[in-house]
Design a protein around this motif. Structure first.
Motif, mmCIF file in Angstrom:
data_model
loop_
_atom_site.group_PDB
_atom_site.id
_atom_site.type_symbol
_atom_site.label_atom_id
_atom_site.label_comp_id
_atom_site.label_asym_id
_atom_site.label_seq_id
_atom_site.Cartn_x
_atom_site.Cartn_y
_atom_site.Cartn_z
ATOM 1 N N ASN A 1 -21.198 -15.769 -79.059
ATOM 2 C CA ASN A 1 -21.055 -14.953 -77.850
ATOM 3 C C ASN A 1 -20.913 -15.812 -76.600
ATOM 4 O O ASN A 1 -21.600 -15.612 -75.617
ATOM 5 C CB ASN A 1 -22.237 -13.989 -77.716
ATOM 6 N N ASP B 1 -28.774 -16.162 -73.532
ATOM 7 C CA ASP B 1 -28.643 -15.058 -72.578
ATOM 8 C C ASP B 1 -29.103 -15.477 -71.187
ATOM 9 O O ASP B 1 -29.889 -14.791 -70.546
ATOM 10 C CB ASP B 1 -29.449 -13.857 -73.080
ATOM 11 N N CYS C 1 -23.518 -4.084 -69.877
ATOM 12 C CA CYS C 1 -22.451 -5.052 -70.168
ATOM 13 C C CYS C 1 -21.082 -4.411 -69.982
ATOM 14 O O CYS C 1 -20.185 -5.006 -69.374
ATOM 15 C CB CYS C 1 -22.622 -5.578 -71.594
ATOM 16 N N SER D 1 -24.913 -16.183 -76.227
ATOM 17 C CA SER D 1 -24.842 -15.189 -75.141
ATOM 18 C C SER D 1 -24.903 -15.843 -73.771
ATOM 19 O O SER D 1 -25.711 -15.484 -72.919
ATOM 20 C CB SER D 1 -25.961 -14.148 -75.302
#
Length: 940
Positions: free
Chosen positions: A414, A365, A912, A389
């Motif tokens: 992701n 992320d 998101c 992510s």
């Protein structure tokens, strides 16, 4: 005889003085002879009494344990031989009581304070409850105290441990202790380790803790501590390990902290500490092995002297506000940290690949982009790679699969990886978890995946894999979780999968599988397998509710005469050709008619009910029946009397408004062929003339008892909040709306774009189930490649300010991404109670998205709808009436410690979806899945 007896008695009275002296000397001698015997007897009596005191104290301790794991504590043997009891050799007094992980349930006896010779007390990892008895303060000889991992409560100050002046180690972590940290502990000059972590201590860290002259380990993380970290702690010259993370600490760190040369591990993660980290940290902390400061508000650049910390093995600087450009954020010199084993950063330089000793790489992320370079092969000792992510793209390089040291986890989920999965994946023979879900990998799943013999968890869902499920999966004997859903897999389910005895969950949903479903193994329990979206499957256990498989036709024996076989085949071929020709001719005629019919179908279907009937049902469209008004007309409450009374909602179009007629046609066209539990059901329509001969158009829907969502979220004009939804109800409504959009976008052909999603267009029935309505602006979306229009010609683009996707303002065509943006704004509004048109300038923000993003993660509770945190739910339908809103209580039925995580999870999904870039927004199918995970994690 009597006379003689009297003489014998009286004889000494007539003896001489010499006899008297001899008698006295004899008496003294006897006394002197008996004296040592008396002293020894007294000592024995005293010792017996002291031992008995210890035994009674131990028995009372045992009697307060509700279960009976101490079987050896009985009168058949001396208490010094009881389990966990140790006595001294000289006095036979109890010097140690060690009973960790014995399953003890009960309370700690206050008689434990009578074990005055006790030096070691260890009752950790049991289920002891209640308070820590204050009598422990009598144990002045106590050196080690470990009561961790129990359920003890109350304040630690009640134990008065300051009297135990010989204490060297105190461990009371992982309990429910509360109150402020006791300052009197600072008198313990010999204390070397203090572990108070994972409790509920509040207040600040006492400055008196700086008096711990011998302290080496201080653990205070995972509490509710506030305020700044006192500078006095730097006076603990022998401190090696300092853990203060996961509290609510604020302020700046004194520069003196970075001069503590004895520090080996330093952790202050997940607080709100500010300031900069000195550039000389590598010079002033030469013994540093672990440095953890993630989740704070540190800014500036990362210290360039870190490479001088030659012993550094663990470095976590993520989730801060460091500035600069790559590689300016992370100095390139960081590649010299040859001993580094764990690295968690935001952005990384190319010199990262010099860290050949790295055992774990975690950069999740972090907005990373680009390809994974071949230099990844330098991580020869890596056992875990977590890069989920991000925005990584390209194919997953073979060099990743060449890292045969990967044994724990490879998580590339992701991202935006494309291309085929290399057969080299089979080299990861010792890997435990492989996750490449939510990418764009395509092609067939390689057979070599079956060579990963140690795999327990395999996630390959949400990709573009096609072809059949490889039979080699049967080789994964250790697999427990297997998810290959949301791909393009075809063919039958390999029956061998039912032989994977350790498999607990199998997800094959939303592929194009066919054939019979097995009935044993993981397929024997409906909740352990997901097969949704595979319309060609049949059979299986009854709970799966699949259609039965057609009976297999028995093959006829071949005729022995070849001529007969050939004749039969030719006859069948001729019959089939004739039948096919007939179908083609019939289809051509029917197609010509259907074109003519399609042009008239709309007008034919619009005249299902008369104007006079609607006029009667709404009492002449009386204002008392007016429910509300929208962009193109008004909505009335009506009553149909045929077949019993039915309450309906009649939407009357104002045809004077531009676009009203097109709105009517668009809504009819969309709702004619779609059905979903979370869409407002249309019953009929009317296209006629009113009593004055004017054109009249209306749509008739099912009536929704609880009105639209907007009235539940926002006060009326008088400022009163009459309707309140709990956090669970809001989450359920959000899931309902997401499910409706998922159906419109992914299950309708062609896909339907709503174009006007907002709370006022979401209606709630009597059970507070949400139904999306008002399709007046909707349009049908073409997936055909090369179709530049991307829309039907039903209507010009409109919408409501605040919910319209940014790209629409620049002339972009309507897409499903626009609906996703509207949903993101809607989700943020649901839990903040702030409309997107609210003036956020007082908060230093320009939009609802920025307002939420600024508050995450540490100030999330400041943006949550305050009514959620101050009201008490009074019914299953929320709260009605301002009197009830004044009652204290909760509308968030979650443990207080988990509240932050719940709201952060929801807001992250909203942000998101509401991303300004359409490419960064999620798919509604993914949104549904994530919201269901949140509900299962916090409410089920």
């Amino acid at each position: 005889m009597k006379m003689n007896h009297e003489k014998a008695i009286s004889l000494p009275n007539f003896s001489s003085s010499l006899f008297t002296i001899h008698l006295l000397l004899l008496f003294c001698l006897i006394c002197l002879t008996q004296l040592p015997t008396s002293t020894v007897s007294a000592a024995l009596i005293l010792r017996h009494y002291s031992n008995e005191t210890d035994r009674i104290a131990l028995l009372d301790f045992m009697h307060r344990i509700s279960n009976d794991p101490l079987n050896s504590w009985n009168h058949s043997q001396h208490h010094c031989r009881w389990q966990g009891v140790s006595c001294g050799r000289r006095h036979h007094r109890v010097v140690a009581l060690r009973l960790p992980m014995k399953g003890l349930v009960g309370t700690i006896s206050p008689h434990i304070g009578n074990l005055t010779f006790l030096r070691d007390l260890n009752l950790s990892s049991n289920t002891l409850s209640g308070h820590i008895p204050g009598q422990i303060g009598r144990l002045f000889r106590l050196r080690y105290l470990d009561l961790s991992a129990n359920t003890l409560t109350g304040e630690l100050v009640a134990a008065n441990l300051s009297n135990c002046v010989h204490l060297r180690k105190i461990i009371v972590s992982q309990n429910g202790l509360s109150g402020k940290l006791p300052t009197n502990l600072s008198t313990l000059k010999k204390l070397q380790s203090l572990e108070l972590n994972k409790n509920q201590f509040t207040g600040g860290i006492p400055s008196a803790f700086g008096n711990f002259s011998s302290l080496q380990l201080l653990f205070l993380e995972i509490n509710h501590l506030q305020g700044s970290i006192p500078r006095e702690i730097t006076q603990c010259w022998n401190l090696n390990v300092l853990y203060l993370g996961l509290n609510n600490l604020t302020g700046k760190l004194s520069s003196a902290f970075f001069n503590m040369t004895s520090i080996i591990e330093f952790s202050i993660t997940d607080n709100s500490l500010q300031g900069t980290i000195p550039a000389s940290i590598g010079d002033t902390m030469p013994n540093l092995e672990g440095f953890f400061v993630s989740g704070n508000k540190f800014h500036g650049t990362i210290p360039i002297s870190f490479p001088n910390a030659s012993k550094l093995q663990f470095l976590d600087l993520s989730a801060n506000y460091f500035v600069g450009k790559v590689p300016g954020v992370i100095p390139s010199e960081i590649g010299n940290l040859q001993k580094l084993q764990l690295l968690t950063l935001g952005k990384i330089p190319s010199t990262l690949y010099n860290l050949t000793s790295l055992a774990a790489l975690s950069i999740r992320d972090s907005n990373l982009y680009g390809n994974i370079p071949p230099d990844v092969k330098n991580f020869r000792n890596l056992n875990a790679m977590l890069l989920s992510s991000n925005r990584l793209s390209g194919t997953i390089p073979q060099q990743v699969f060449d890292l045969q040291s990967l044994s724990k986890s490879l998580d590339l989920s992701n991202n935006s990886f494309t291309g085929q999965l290399s057969p080299a994946v089979g080299k990861l023979k010792t890997l435990n978890t492989l996750d490449i879900s939510r990418n764009k990998s395509s092609g067939r799943i390689p057979e070599a995946i079956g060579d990963c013999l140690s795999l327990e968890v395999l996630y390959m869902n949400d990709n573009l894999f096609e072809g059949k499920i490889p039979p080699s999966l049967i080789s994964l004997k250790s697999i427990t979780y297997l998810d290959i859903s949301n791909n393009k897999l075809t063919g039958e389910i390999p029956r061998e999968l039912q032989k994977l005895h350790l498999l607990q969950y199998l997800d094959l949903s939303f592929n194009d599988l066919e054939g019979e479903v097995p009935t044993v193994g993981v397929f024997a329990v409906a909740t352990n397998v997901s097969l949704l979206g595979n319309k060609k499957l049949c059979g299986g256990i009854p709970e799966l509710k699949l259609p039965p498989c057609p009976a297999k036709k028995t093959q006829h024996r071949k005729h022995p005469k070849i001529i007969v076989v050939v004749f039969a085949c030719v006859s069948v071929a001729l019959i089939f050709a004739s039948f096919l020709a007939f179908l083609i001719l019939h289809y051509c005629k029917k197609n010509d008619k259907s074109k003519e019919f399609s042009e008239k179908s709309t007008n034919l279907n619009l005249s299902k009910i008369s104007y006079s009937y609607l006029h009667c049902a709404t009492e002449g469209f009386n204002e008392t029946n007016l429910i509300g008004s929208g962009s193109f007309g008004s909505v009335y409450k009506g009553r149909f009397q045929q077949g019993g009374e039915q309450i309906v909602a009649v939407k009357v179009l104002d045809l004077c408004k531009k676009g009203a007629s097109k709105s009517f046609l668009a809504e009819c066209k969309v709702l004619r062929n779609i059905r979903h539990r979370n869409l407002v059901p249309i019953l009929t329509c009317c296209s006629s003339c009113d009593l004055m001969g004017n054109e009249f158009k209306a749509l008739v829907y099912e009536f929704m008892e609880n009105g639209d969502l907007d009235t539940w979220l926002h006060p009326h004009s008088d400022g009163e909040r009459t309707n309140v939804l709990s956090a669970l109800q809001r989450l359920n409504i959000s899931i309902d709306v997401a499910s409706a959009l998922d159906y419109l976008h992914n299950d309708c052909e062609p896909p339907v774009i709503h174009c006007d999603l907002k709370p006022s267009n979401i209606l709630l029935d009597k059970d507070l189930t949400a139904h999306v309505g008002d399709f007046g602006l909707s349009r049908l979306y073409s997936r055909t490649i090369g179709d530049s229009s991307g829309k039907s010609s039903t209507l010009g683009l409109k919408g409501f300010i605040g919910y319209i996707a940014p790209e629409y303002g620049m002339g972009a065509n309507a897409t499903t991404c626009g609906d996703v943006y509207s949903y993101g704004i809607f989700l943020l509004e649901m839990f903040t109670e702030k409309r997107p048109t609210y003036d956020f300038s007082s908060d230093g923000c320009s939009s609802l998205s920025e307002y939420v993003e600024t508050a995450l993660p540490h100030e999330v509770m400041k943006i949550v709808d305050p009514v959620l945190l101050a009201c008490q739910e009074s019914s299953n339908h929320g709260i009605r009436g301002k009197e009830q809103l004044k009652n204290p209580g909760k509308l968030v039925e979650i443990e207080e410690s988990k509240m932050d995580d719940f709201f952060i999870s929801v807001f992250k999904i909203g942000l998101c979806c509401a991303s300004r870039s359409p490419m960064e927004r999620g798919n509604m199918k993914d949104v549904c899945r994530e919201l269901h995970k949140i509900r299962n994690a916090f409410f089920v």
